[in-house]
Design a protein around this motif. Structure first.
Motif, PDB file in Angstrom:
ATOM      1  N   ILE A  69      -5.978   4.732   2.756  1.00 32.01           N
ATOM      2  CA  ILE A  69      -6.205   5.206   1.389  1.00 32.01           C
ATOM      3  C   ILE A  69      -4.941   5.041   0.549  1.00 32.01           C
ATOM      4  N   LEU A  70      -3.790   5.378   1.128  1.00 32.67           N
ATOM      5  CA  LEU A  70      -2.542   5.246   0.380  1.00 32.67           C
ATOM      6  C   LEU A  70      -2.272   3.790   0.008  1.00 32.67           C
ATOM      7  N   LEU A  71      -2.520   2.878   0.940  1.00 34.62           N
ATOM      8  CA  LEU A  71      -2.349   1.462   0.618  1.00 34.62           C
ATOM      9  C   LEU A  71      -3.326   1.030  -0.476  1.00 34.62           C
ATOM     10  N   ALA A  72      -4.548   1.557  -0.410  1.00 37.89           N
ATOM     11  CA  ALA A  72      -5.552   1.204  -1.416  1.00 37.89           C
ATOM     12  C   ALA A  72      -5.147   1.693  -2.802  1.00 37.89           C
ATOM     13  N   VAL A  73      -4.617   2.924  -2.879  1.00 34.58           N
ATOM     14  CA  VAL A  73      -4.255   3.425  -4.202  1.00 34.58           C
ATOM     15  C   VAL A  73      -3.019   2.710  -4.749  1.00 34.58           C
ATOM     16  N   ILE A  74      -2.182   2.193  -3.860  1.00 27.20           N
ATOM     17  CA  ILE A  74      -1.067   1.364  -4.321  1.00 27.20           C
ATOM     18  C   ILE A  74      -1.606   0.109  -4.998  1.00 27.20           C
ATOM     19  N   VAL A  75      -2.583  -0.539  -4.355  1.00 27.48           N
ATOM     20  CA  VAL A  75      -3.197  -1.730  -4.944  1.00 27.48           C
ATOM     21  C   VAL A  75      -3.821  -1.394  -6.296  1.00 27.48           C
ATOM     22  N   ARG A  82      -5.049   7.618  10.220  1.00 31.57           N
ATOM     23  CA  ARG A  82      -5.226   6.204   9.882  1.00 31.57           C
ATOM     24  C   ARG A  82      -5.908   6.054   8.525  1.00 31.57           C
ATOM     25  N   THR A  83      -6.891   6.896   8.275  1.00 37.63           N
ATOM     26  CA  THR A  83      -7.616   6.813   7.004  1.00 37.63           C
ATOM     27  C   THR A  83      -6.700   7.142   5.838  1.00 37.63           C
ATOM     28  N   ILE A  84      -5.849   8.166   6.010  1.00 35.13           N
ATOM     29  CA  ILE A  84      -4.896   8.492   4.957  1.00 35.13           C
ATOM     30  C   ILE A  84      -3.989   7.296   4.684  1.00 35.13           C
ATOM     31  N   GLY A  85      -3.528   6.632   5.751  1.00 37.02           N
ATOM     32  CA  GLY A  85      -2.692   5.445   5.572  1.00 37.02           C
ATOM     33  C   GLY A  85      -3.400   4.360   4.797  1.00 37.02           C
ATOM     34  N   GLY A 128       1.958  12.091  -6.494  1.00 38.06           N
ATOM     35  CA  GLY A 128       1.661  12.942  -5.352  1.00 38.06           C
ATOM     36  C   GLY A 128       1.350  12.212  -4.074  1.00 38.06           C
ATOM     37  N   THR A 129       1.100  10.888  -4.160  1.00 36.75           N
ATOM     38  CA  THR A 129       0.851  10.129  -2.933  1.00 36.75           C
ATOM     39  C   THR A 129       2.048  10.166  -1.987  1.00 36.75           C
ATOM     40  N   VAL A 130       3.258  10.326  -2.557  1.00 32.51           N
ATOM     41  CA  VAL A 130       4.443  10.466  -1.712  1.00 32.51           C
ATOM     42  C   VAL A 130       4.350  11.752  -0.897  1.00 32.51           C
ATOM     43  N   ALA A 131       3.919  12.830  -1.539  1.00 34.34           N
ATOM     44  CA  ALA A 131       3.762  14.101  -0.828  1.00 34.34           C
ATOM     45  C   ALA A 131       2.696  14.001   0.254  1.00 34.34           C
ATOM     46  N   VAL A 132       1.606  13.286  -0.034  1.00 31.52           N
ATOM     47  CA  VAL A 132       0.549  13.081   0.962  1.00 31.52           C
ATOM     48  C   VAL A 132       1.114  12.414   2.204  1.00 31.52           C
ATOM     49  N   ALA A 133       1.901  11.362   2.003  1.00 29.25           N
ATOM     50  CA  ALA A 133       2.482  10.634   3.138  1.00 29.25           C
ATOM     51  C   ALA A 133       3.421  11.513   3.944  1.00 29.25           C
ATOM     52  N   ILE A 134       4.262  12.300   3.260  1.00 29.02           N
ATOM     53  CA  ILE A 134       5.227  13.155   3.953  1.00 29.02           C
ATOM     54  C   ILE A 134       4.515  14.238   4.756  1.00 29.02           C
ATOM     55  N   PHE A 135       3.566  14.928   4.141  1.00 31.79           N
ATOM     56  CA  PHE A 135       2.865  16.007   4.836  1.00 31.79           C
ATOM     57  C   PHE A 135       2.120  15.474   6.057  1.00 31.79           C
ATOM     58  N   ALA A 136       1.448  14.320   5.911  1.00 34.92           N
ATOM     59  CA  ALA A 136       0.691  13.763   7.026  1.00 34.92           C
ATOM     60  C   ALA A 136       1.601  13.255   8.135  1.00 34.92           C
ATOM     61  N   ILE A 161       4.348   2.998   0.194  1.00 35.58           N
ATOM     62  CA  ILE A 161       4.111   1.909   1.146  1.00 35.58           C
ATOM     63  C   ILE A 161       4.739   2.251   2.496  1.00 35.58           C
ATOM     64  N   VAL A 162       5.984   2.754   2.459  1.00 36.99           N
ATOM     65  CA  VAL A 162       6.646   3.143   3.711  1.00 36.99           C
ATOM     66  C   VAL A 162       5.858   4.223   4.430  1.00 36.99           C
ATOM     67  N   GLY A 163       5.412   5.238   3.676  1.00 38.44           N
ATOM     68  CA  GLY A 163       4.641   6.310   4.284  1.00 38.44           C
ATOM     69  C   GLY A 163       3.319   5.841   4.846  1.00 38.44           C
ATOM     70  N   ALA A 164       2.621   4.963   4.121  1.00 37.09           N
ATOM     71  CA  ALA A 164       1.332   4.471   4.589  1.00 37.09           C
ATOM     72  C   ALA A 164       1.473   3.622   5.847  1.00 37.09           C
ATOM     73  N   VAL A 165       2.478   2.759   5.871  1.00 37.54           N
ATOM     74  CA  VAL A 165       2.707   1.919   7.049  1.00 37.54           C
ATOM     75  C   VAL A 165       3.063   2.780   8.253  1.00 37.54           C
ATOM     76  N   TYR A 166       3.881   3.830   8.024  1.00 43.06           N
ATOM     77  CA  TYR A 166       4.219   4.744   9.122  1.00 43.06           C
ATOM     78  C   TYR A 166       2.969   5.382   9.709  1.00 43.06           C
ATOM     79  N   LEU A 167       2.083   5.846   8.835  1.00 37.53           N
ATOM     80  CA  LEU A 167       0.867   6.505   9.307  1.00 37.53           C
ATOM     81  C   LEU A 167      -0.040   5.550  10.079  1.00 37.53           C
ATOM     82  N   LEU A 168      -0.081   4.305   9.656  1.00 40.42           N
ATOM     83  CA  LEU A 168      -0.922   3.318  10.323  1.00 40.42           C
ATOM     84  C   LEU A 168      -0.372   2.923  11.690  1.00 40.42           C
ATOM     85  N   LEU A 169       0.959   2.945  11.826  1.00 35.52           N
ATOM     86  CA  LEU A 169       1.580   2.467  13.061  1.00 35.52           C
ATOM     87  C   LEU A 169       1.979   3.594  14.006  1.00 35.52           C
TER      88      LEU A 169
END
Length: 247
Positions: A107-113, A102-105, A30-38, A238-246
């Motif tokens: 968090i997504l990177l953190a859950v990847i780790v 930014r926080t969502i981004g 579901g992290t993919v859905a989080v990135a897309i929605f955000a 990772i792509v979604g998280a980086v997008y949100l951060l940048l």
């Protein structure tokens, strides 16, 4: 109805399919859905809109795996999860869209780790098993990440794997955990204004895709190459998280 381009609707439709699959076949996807929605919706609104779709998918997961639940594990997690959710409520109360995005981004990177570490140390964690410190740590982190970003899937998957649950017990316990927590979040989400009328209209369009994907996920679960799919999920996240951060 929100004014969205056809491409934005296509992305939301893809995210809705991922939501259904993540509840009945691939926990944590579901992290993919989080990135897309955000990425498509305002960050705060995306959290509330996605929450309602997750609840729909939770109901199907419970119907499929309701007989395989470890209630003792859920009770052990409850205090820490409550603390985490309340911390998330406090954060959403003071944070604007930019900070939430930014926080969502992050968090997504953190859950990847966390997911990668889980793959590496599964055996060692299973030998030791979860204890009170683990329940407090992952419960608090899971409560916070689910309130802020609906991104607790990989966090809680790590905990349930450490508990050495059989597959059906894992899925049943996870189903009840997220159903209870997500329903608990609804009044806070309404009070914070992150569940909105436009978001509800979006959900009405996407719910059929969630339902169809949930049934397809049940069929797919026994046939899916889990390792390959998790690799793709990590790459997309990772792509979604980086997008949100940048962005």
């Amino acid at each position: 109805m929100p004014e969205l381009t056809w491409f934005a609707w296509a992305l939301l439709a893809l995210a809705a399919v991922v939501v259904g699959l993540s509840k009945t076949a691939v926990p944590g996807a579901g992290t993919v859905a989080v990135a897309i929605f955000a990425a498509v919706l305002p960050a705060r609104q995306s959290t509330g809109t996605l929450l309602l779709l997750l609840i729909v998918a939770d109901m199907f997961a419970i119907a499929m795996y309701r007989r395989h639940t470890n209630w003792r594990a859920l009770l052990r997690l409850a205090p820490a999860v409550l603390v985490g959710v309340l911390l998330g409520v406090g954060f959403l109360f003071i944070a604007d869209d930019v900070w939430v995005k930014r926080t969502i981004g992050v968090i997504l990177l953190a859950v990847i780790v966390i997911t990668l570490l889980r793959r590496r140390f599964d055996a060692g964690m299973a030998d030791g098993g979860p204890h009170r410190v683990a329940a407090a740590t992952y419960g608090t982190l899971g409560g916070f990440t689910t309130m802020v970003a609906n991104a607790a899937g990989p966090v809680m998957s790590m905990y349930f794997l450490a508990a050495r649950f059989p597959v059906k017990e894992f899925l049943g316990t996870a189903a009840w955990f997220f159903a209870i927590v997500n329903l608990f979040k609804v009044p806070f989400s309404i009070g914070l204004g992150i569940i909105t009328v436009p978001g509800l209209l979006v959900d009405l369009v996407l719910v059929p895709l969630v339902v169809a994907a949930a049934f397809f996920g049940r069929w797919l679960a026994a046939r899916l190459d889990q390792s390959l799919f998790e690799t793709l999920v990590i790459a997309f996240t990772i792509v979604g998280a980086v997008y949100l951060l940048l962005a």
